[in-house]
Motif scaffolding. Structure first.
Motif, PDB file in Angstrom:
ATOM      1  N   HIS A 137       0.828  -1.207   0.000  1.00 23.18           N
ATOM      2  CA  HIS A 137       0.000   0.000   0.000  1.00 23.18           C
ATOM      3  C   HIS A 137       0.866   1.262   0.000  1.00 23.18           C
ATOM      4  O   HIS A 137       1.878   1.340   0.699  1.00 23.18           O
ATOM      5  CB  HIS A 137      -0.915   0.009   1.233  1.00 23.18           C
ATOM      6  CG  HIS A 137      -1.704   1.274   1.385  1.00 23.18           C
ATOM      7  ND1 HIS A 137      -1.386   2.262   2.288  1.00 23.18           N
ATOM      8  CD2 HIS A 137      -2.798   1.721   0.720  1.00 23.18           C
ATOM      9  CE1 HIS A 137      -2.252   3.255   2.191  1.00 23.18           C
ATOM     10  NE2 HIS A 137      -3.111   2.952   1.249  1.00 23.18           N
ATOM     11  N   THR A 141      -2.869   7.365  -0.547  1.00 26.43           N
ATOM     12  CA  THR A 141      -3.512   7.035  -1.825  1.00 26.43           C
ATOM     13  C   THR A 141      -4.315   5.752  -1.648  1.00 26.43           C
ATOM     14  O   THR A 141      -4.217   5.077  -0.615  1.00 26.43           O
ATOM     15  CB  THR A 141      -2.473   6.796  -2.955  1.00 26.43           C
ATOM     16  OG1 THR A 141      -1.823   5.531  -2.727  1.00 26.43           O
ATOM     17  CG2 THR A 141      -1.444   7.907  -3.011  1.00 26.43           C
ATOM     18  N   SER A 143      -3.777   3.472  -3.837  1.00 22.54           N
ATOM     19  CA  SER A 143      -2.984   2.661  -4.759  1.00 22.54           C
ATOM     20  C   SER A 143      -2.191   1.569  -4.057  1.00 22.54           C
ATOM     21  O   SER A 143      -1.763   1.711  -2.904  1.00 22.54           O
ATOM     22  CB  SER A 143      -2.004   3.547  -5.536  1.00 22.54           C
ATOM     23  OG  SER A 143      -2.685   4.565  -6.232  1.00 22.54           O
TER      24      SER A 143
END
Length: 319
Positions: A137, A141, A143
């Motif tokens: 991770h 974000t 993302s």
């Protein structure tokens, strides 16, 4: 949440019960701390204080885990193995220090071999686990980045780095245990939010045991955790970061570990290249001691700073 609370309370009580048994035993067997000659002079009075106290909270974590969750999942089992494995390396190191009556135990390469071994076990398990894999991770974000074949060596570097950073932080009464308590509470909340009951249980056991251990480890310390404890804590925290795919989050919430390590590295590089010291003494907590701060003040501020970093950590994963 109930299982985490149960684990916290049980581990706390276990530490309070076994502490008065183990600490006198450590004194009886003369497992006293050897103080470094080049350390702060104020620490010389601590010579002889029982060390290897990490045994207390390691036992508490193990017993609590088996009481609360007899059927362990893979991640919980690996987290325990990593914690106990690193604790065992520290135990060997502490034992040699006591036997040889010096402040150095295992040689650096011997420690490193053991640390790399357990780092590989943890990294490889995460890599082949379909629920974890090679993704990590990215803070602030939504993302996830896939490290692919570089995942295992990268995570091994992180794990070894974290365990040694926690070890460096253990230099004042209650410092490593206090800072790590706050970090473990952070991960307890995170695991609960993710619905991971097993790792939440582990965090509860870790938090409760450290809370109880502070009764004996806060200033003036009745017992030191030794490398037995500091390496075990490093193993526990790094295991959580790896299994939750949050090594970068750990850099944030474990900012004190990072700063302590960087201060040591900067000091060594500066002295070897210029002959001058950036800090009066490294790691950083010793610098503040030399500035005249009492160690209780340093511990309090480092814990406050960690609490703030953990709040930032919550922001970093809430996207």
């Amino acid at each position: 949440m109930q299982i985490t609370i149960y684990a916290t309370i049980i581990s706390f009580v276990i530490v309070l019960l076994i502490g008065p048994i183990i600490i006198p035993a450590l004194k009886r067997f003369k497992f006293g701390q050897n103080i470094r000659d080049d350390g702060p002079k104020s620490h010389l009075k601590k010579a002889g204080t029982p060390t290897m106290g990490g045994i207390i909270f390691i036992l508490s974590i193990i017993i609590t885990t088996f009481i609360v969750q007899r059927k362990m999942s893979g991640p919980l089992y690996v987290a325990l193995i990593t914690t106990v494995g690193y604790g065992f390396i520290g135990f060997l190191d502490d034992s040699l220090k006591i036997i040889k009556k010096r402040s150095l135990g295992l040689r650096a390469y011997q420690k490193l071999i053991g640390q790399i071994t357990f780092a590989f076990i943890l990294s490889y398990y995460a890599y082949i686990n379909k629920d974890i894999g090679s993704v990590i991770h990215i803070p602030f974000t939504n993302s996830m980045v896939d490290f692919g074949i570089f995942y295992i060596p990268f995570m091994m570097f992180v794990i070894v780095g974290v365990t040694n950073s926690v070890n460096l932080t253990d230099g004042l009464d209650g410092l490593a245990s206090g800072v790590t308590l706050i970090v473990s509470i952070f991960f307890a909340i995170v695991t609960y939010g993710l619905g991971d009951k097993d790792l939440s249980l582990f965090c509860g056991a870790l938090s409760g045991s450290l809370l109880g251990f502070l009764k004996y480890n806060s200033y003036p310390a009745q017992v030191f955790m030794g490398d037995t404890g500091s390496l075990a804590l490093g193993g526990a925290i790094s295991a959580l970061a790896v299994l939750l795919r949050m090594p970068f989050i750990l850099v944030i919430v474990g900012g004190i570990y990072v700063v302590e390590t960087l201060s040591d590295i900067i000091q060594i590089i500066s002295f070897k290249t210029t002959g001058k010291r950036v800090f009066k003494m490294a790691p950083l907590h010793h610098h503040f001691e030399q500035e005249g701060w009492h160690e209780t003040k340093i511990v309090a501020w480092f814990c406050i700073f960690t609490a703030i970093l953990c709040l930032i950590g919550f922001l970093a994963i809430s996207f």
